[in-house]
Design an enzyme around this catalytic site. Structure first.
Site, PDB file in Angstrom:
ATOM      1  N   LEU A   9       0.840  -1.196   0.000  1.00 14.36           N
ATOM      2  CA  LEU A   9       0.000   0.000   0.000  1.00 14.36           C
ATOM      3  C   LEU A   9       0.878   1.250   0.000  1.00 14.36           C
ATOM      4  O   LEU A   9       1.690   1.449   0.907  1.00 14.36           O
ATOM      5  CB  LEU A   9      -0.906  -0.005   1.235  1.00 14.36           C
ATOM      6  CG  LEU A   9      -1.711  -1.299   1.434  1.00 14.36           C
ATOM      7  CD1 LEU A   9      -2.615  -1.177   2.641  1.00 14.36           C
ATOM      8  CD2 LEU A   9      -2.509  -1.642   0.175  1.00 14.36           C
ATOM      9  N   ARG A  16       1.077  14.089   7.342  1.00 18.34           N
ATOM     10  CA  ARG A  16       2.016  14.255   8.450  1.00 18.34           C
ATOM     11  C   ARG A  16       3.456  14.478   7.982  1.00 18.34           C
ATOM     12  O   ARG A  16       4.270  15.056   8.669  1.00 18.34           O
ATOM     13  CB  ARG A  16       1.963  13.019   9.380  1.00 18.34           C
ATOM     14  CG  ARG A  16       0.682  12.943  10.189  1.00 18.34           C
ATOM     15  CD  ARG A  16       0.537  11.626  10.926  1.00 18.34           C
ATOM     16  NE  ARG A  16       0.026  10.561  10.053  1.00 18.34           N
ATOM     17  CZ  ARG A  16      -0.178   9.293  10.433  1.00 18.34           C
ATOM     18  NH1 ARG A  16       0.089   8.945  11.669  1.00 18.34           N
ATOM     19  NH2 ARG A  16      -0.638   8.395   9.586  1.00 18.34           N
ATOM     20  N   LYS A  23       5.179   9.809  -0.264  1.00 20.71           N
ATOM     21  CA  LYS A  23       5.896   9.472   0.979  1.00 20.71           C
ATOM     22  C   LYS A  23       6.892   8.337   0.765  1.00 20.71           C
ATOM     23  O   LYS A  23       8.023   8.389   1.240  1.00 20.71           O
ATOM     24  CB  LYS A  23       4.888   9.103   2.068  1.00 20.71           C
ATOM     25  CG  LYS A  23       5.544   8.613   3.339  1.00 20.71           C
ATOM     26  CD  LYS A  23       4.598   8.583   4.517  1.00 20.71           C
ATOM     27  CE  LYS A  23       3.638   7.439   4.514  1.00 20.71           C
ATOM     28  NZ  LYS A  23       2.913   7.299   5.781  1.00 20.71           N
ATOM     29  N   THR A  81      -7.049   1.863   4.039  1.00 26.58           N
ATOM     30  CA  THR A  81      -6.192   0.734   3.663  1.00 26.58           C
ATOM     31  C   THR A  81      -6.990  -0.459   3.103  1.00 26.58           C
ATOM     32  O   THR A  81      -6.506  -1.154   2.213  1.00 26.58           O
ATOM     33  CB  THR A  81      -5.326   0.291   4.862  1.00 26.58           C
ATOM     34  OG1 THR A  81      -6.138   0.232   6.035  1.00 26.58           O
ATOM     35  CG2 THR A  81      -4.188   1.261   5.131  1.00 26.58           C
ATOM     36  N   ASP A 105       5.299   2.295   3.693  1.00 25.24           N
ATOM     37  CA  ASP A 105       6.019   3.230   4.572  1.00 25.24           C
ATOM     38  C   ASP A 105       6.735   2.505   5.713  1.00 25.24           C
ATOM     39  O   ASP A 105       7.046   3.099   6.734  1.00 25.24           O
ATOM     40  CB  ASP A 105       5.083   4.329   5.101  1.00 25.24           C
ATOM     41  CG  ASP A 105       3.991   3.809   6.040  1.00 25.24           C
ATOM     42  OD1 ASP A 105       3.824   2.575   6.144  1.00 25.24           O
ATOM     43  OD2 ASP A 105       3.292   4.639   6.651  1.00 25.24           O
ATOM     44  N   LYS A 320      34.137  11.952  -7.146  1.00 23.78           N
ATOM     45  CA  LYS A 320      32.841  11.732  -7.796  1.00 23.78           C
ATOM     46  C   LYS A 320      33.031  11.074  -9.153  1.00 23.78           C
ATOM     47  O   LYS A 320      33.905  11.490  -9.918  1.00 23.78           O
ATOM     48  CB  LYS A 320      32.148  13.087  -7.980  1.00 23.78           C
ATOM     49  CG  LYS A 320      30.847  13.028  -8.715  1.00 23.78           C
ATOM     50  CD  LYS A 320      30.589  14.301  -9.505  1.00 23.78           C
ATOM     51  CE  LYS A 320      30.506  14.034 -10.970  1.00 23.78           C
ATOM     52  NZ  LYS A 320      30.352  15.200 -11.798  1.00 23.78           N
ATOM     53  N   TYR A 335      39.991  17.308  -5.053  1.00 23.21           N
ATOM     54  CA  TYR A 335      38.715  16.971  -5.686  1.00 23.21           C
ATOM     55  C   TYR A 335      39.012  16.206  -6.970  1.00 23.21           C
ATOM     56  O   TYR A 335      39.683  16.718  -7.870  1.00 23.21           O
ATOM     57  CB  TYR A 335      37.905  18.238  -6.014  1.00 23.21           C
ATOM     58  CG  TYR A 335      36.715  17.893  -6.867  1.00 23.21           C
ATOM     59  CD1 TYR A 335      35.752  16.982  -6.406  1.00 23.21           C
ATOM     60  CD2 TYR A 335      36.554  18.419  -8.153  1.00 23.21           C
ATOM     61  CE1 TYR A 335      34.671  16.619  -7.197  1.00 23.21           C
ATOM     62  CE2 TYR A 335      35.466  18.054  -8.948  1.00 23.21           C
ATOM     63  CZ  TYR A 335      34.536  17.152  -8.453  1.00 23.21           C
ATOM     64  OH  TYR A 335      33.471  16.783  -9.236  1.00 23.21           O
ATOM     65  N   ASN A 346      50.260   9.363  -7.273  1.00 19.82           N
ATOM     66  CA  ASN A 346      50.230  10.175  -6.062  1.00 19.82           C
ATOM     67  C   ASN A 346      49.660  11.538  -6.411  1.00 19.82           C
ATOM     68  O   ASN A 346      50.166  12.219  -7.305  1.00 19.82           O
ATOM     69  CB  ASN A 346      51.646  10.334  -5.509  1.00 19.82           C
ATOM     70  CG  ASN A 346      51.613  10.974  -4.132  1.00 19.82           C
ATOM     71  OD1 ASN A 346      51.619  10.300  -3.118  1.00 19.82           O
ATOM     72  ND2 ASN A 346      51.534  12.303  -4.103  1.00 19.82           N
ATOM     73  N   ASN A 355      36.626  19.767 -13.880  1.00 18.15           N
ATOM     74  CA  ASN A 355      35.879  18.917 -14.824  1.00 18.15           C
ATOM     75  C   ASN A 355      34.726  19.643 -15.504  1.00 18.15           C
ATOM     76  O   ASN A 355      34.097  19.112 -16.394  1.00 18.15           O
ATOM     77  CB  ASN A 355      35.358  17.666 -14.104  1.00 18.15           C
ATOM     78  CG  ASN A 355      34.541  18.002 -12.885  1.00 18.15           C
ATOM     79  OD1 ASN A 355      34.647  19.095 -12.329  1.00 18.15           O
ATOM     80  ND2 ASN A 355      33.711  17.075 -12.453  1.00 18.15           N
TER      81      ASN A 355
END
Ligand code: UD1
Ligand code: MG
Length: 408
Positions: A9, A16, A23, A81, A105, A320, A335, A346, A355
């Site tokens: 479900l 909420r 959700k 439900t 959930d 990344k 980076y 190294n 990049n």
């Protein structure tokens, strides 16, 4: 045992959570919560997963469009439900097996619990077996009502509980295994006779008992996995528990995590034996780390990062979408983005790959055994041959590369 399918479900609006997003797409350690529920179903071998969607249905379907074991079922109006399960009727009305009904959930669900549920269900073949949990603070959950002999009588929702019922600590985490035929026969009889005027699946249980069928409840759900995520606060609690599980499993597989409380590792990450993760490391997305690496402190690894074996990634390094081959060392303040870095390279302190030129992202290829001096900027697209030696503080681009110590 006869064939088993699952209904999940996932159509609710979730006021909420205060969100525009479905959700069940909110993430727990990098994956949508619904993905964990699918995992558990697949691990116990369900043949098809019927997912009831409504609010932001398109988003949910798009996110899982590659899964061919899923049947999407629309619930246009979220009437409760029981109504949500009823929406699957046209698909399942003639199905003769067992139907697992779960909520989308509940990301902390474990396949082991579903196995225990199925085992219990096999004994005596009741109309439904549900797994319950005992919580110190049962507020918000449906309470399990048993008679003096411990036989289950039904479930009362939190908002409909008397003060006596509110004190019951045995709750309904929404893990049910139904005889499919009896499930759909009973759902026809559910009425919205409650404070919220919704069709409650939990009302099906007392109706099943009234018709003379058996309902069995086993306390098989650990308190931590009973949690349904209904608010941002609960989402953060679920993330914390999932993070502990992820780290636990990694540690069992031979990874050292020096300070678990100050480390965050995505559920999709893979880490090899004898790798050490130092504190304040953040690993996000599909990241693969080999054996014997040392990562952190304060390292940030993002999606598409592959560290082969014996790589050292030190303080304030971000990587990344890059592959760093065996023995690469980048110990401080770098980076590395969209790069391929060869063996035993190294990379000195403060060196980066540039990049992105403002319009497009390009790749950097660094050959084996290169030395990149401190404070260098490698401007992509760029290819450094094996053994290249870049002096500290150099800006290396395609244009000036021939002047720099590149070996043929
Ligand atoms: C539900 C149970 C409660 C249990 C708790 C465990 C009912 C009536 N109550 O309460 O006994 O303790 O889960 O977490 O079943 N949904 C739909 N369509 C709807 C309504 C809900 O698909 O019309 C979905 C929601 O998206 C959600 C799930 O069903 O994934 C449960 O709904 P939710 O509103 O979270 O129910 P709870 O109040 O948590
Ligand atoms: Mg809920």
């Amino acid at each position: 045992m006869s064939e088993q399918v699952a209904i999940i479900l996932a159509a609710g609006v979730s006021s909420r959570m205060n969100t525009q997003m479905a959700k069940v797409l909110h993430e727990v350690c990098g994956r949508p919560m619904l993905a964990y529920v699918f995992d558990a179903c697949r691990k116990v071998g369900v043949s098809k997963i019927y997912v009831v969607v409504g609010f932001s249905a398109e988003q949910v379907q798009e996110r899982f469009k590659d899964c061919d074991d899923i049947v999407w079922v629309r619930q246009e109006q979220q009437l409760g439900t029981a109504h949500a399960v009823m929406c699957c009727k046209e698909y399942l009305k003639d199905f003769k097996g067992q139907t697992l009904v779960l909520c989308g959930d509940g990301p902390l669900i474990r396949a082991e619990t579903l196995k225990t549920l199925a085992k219990k269900h096999k004994i005596g073949q009741p109309a439904v077996t549900l797994a319950t949990a005992i919580l110190d603070n049962p507020a918000g959950y449906g309470r399990i009502i048993r008679d003096a002999y411990g036989n289950i009588q039904g479930i009362v929702e939190d908002s409909d509980c008397t003060s006596e019922q509110s004190a019951i600590k045995e709750v309904n985490p929404s893990y049910y295994l139904f005889n499919n035929k009896i499930l759909f026969e009973t759902l026809e009889k559910v009425k919205p006779d409650n404070i919220k005027k919704e069709y409650y699946l939990t009302d099906a249980l007392s109706l099943i008992i009234e018709t003379g069928h058996t309902v069995v409840a086993i306390t098989a759900v650990r308190p931590e996995e009973a949690m349904g995520v209904n608010s941002r606060r609960e989402l953060s609690v679920a993330c914390k528990i999932m993070q502990q599980r992820i780290q636990q499993e990694l540690m069992e597989n031979g990874v050292t995590i020096v300070d678990p409380d100050n480390t965050w590792i995505d559920a999709r990450a893979q880490i090899g034996q004898d790798t050490v993760i130092e504190p304040f490391t953040y690993i996000h997305g599909e990241v693969k780390i080999g054996k014997g690496c040392r990562v952190g402190p304060f390292a940030y690894l993002r999606s598409g990062t592959v560290l082969e074996n014996d790589v050292v990634l030190g303080v304030f390094t971000e990587v990344k979408n890059s592959t760093l081959a065996d023995g690469v060392r980048t110990r401080h303040h770098s980076y590395i983005g969209d790069a391929t870095v060869g063996r035993n390279v190294n990379i000195g302190a403060g060196s980066i790959t540039a990049n992105f030129d403002g319009e497009k992202i390009s790749r950097t290829h660094i050959g084996n055994n290169c030395y990149i001096g401190s404070g260098s900027i490698l401007v992509a697209p760029l290819e450094l041959k094996d053994g290249s030696h870049i002096s500290a503080g150099t800006v290396v681009s395609k244009e000036n590369i021939d002047k720099l110590g590149q070996k043929d």
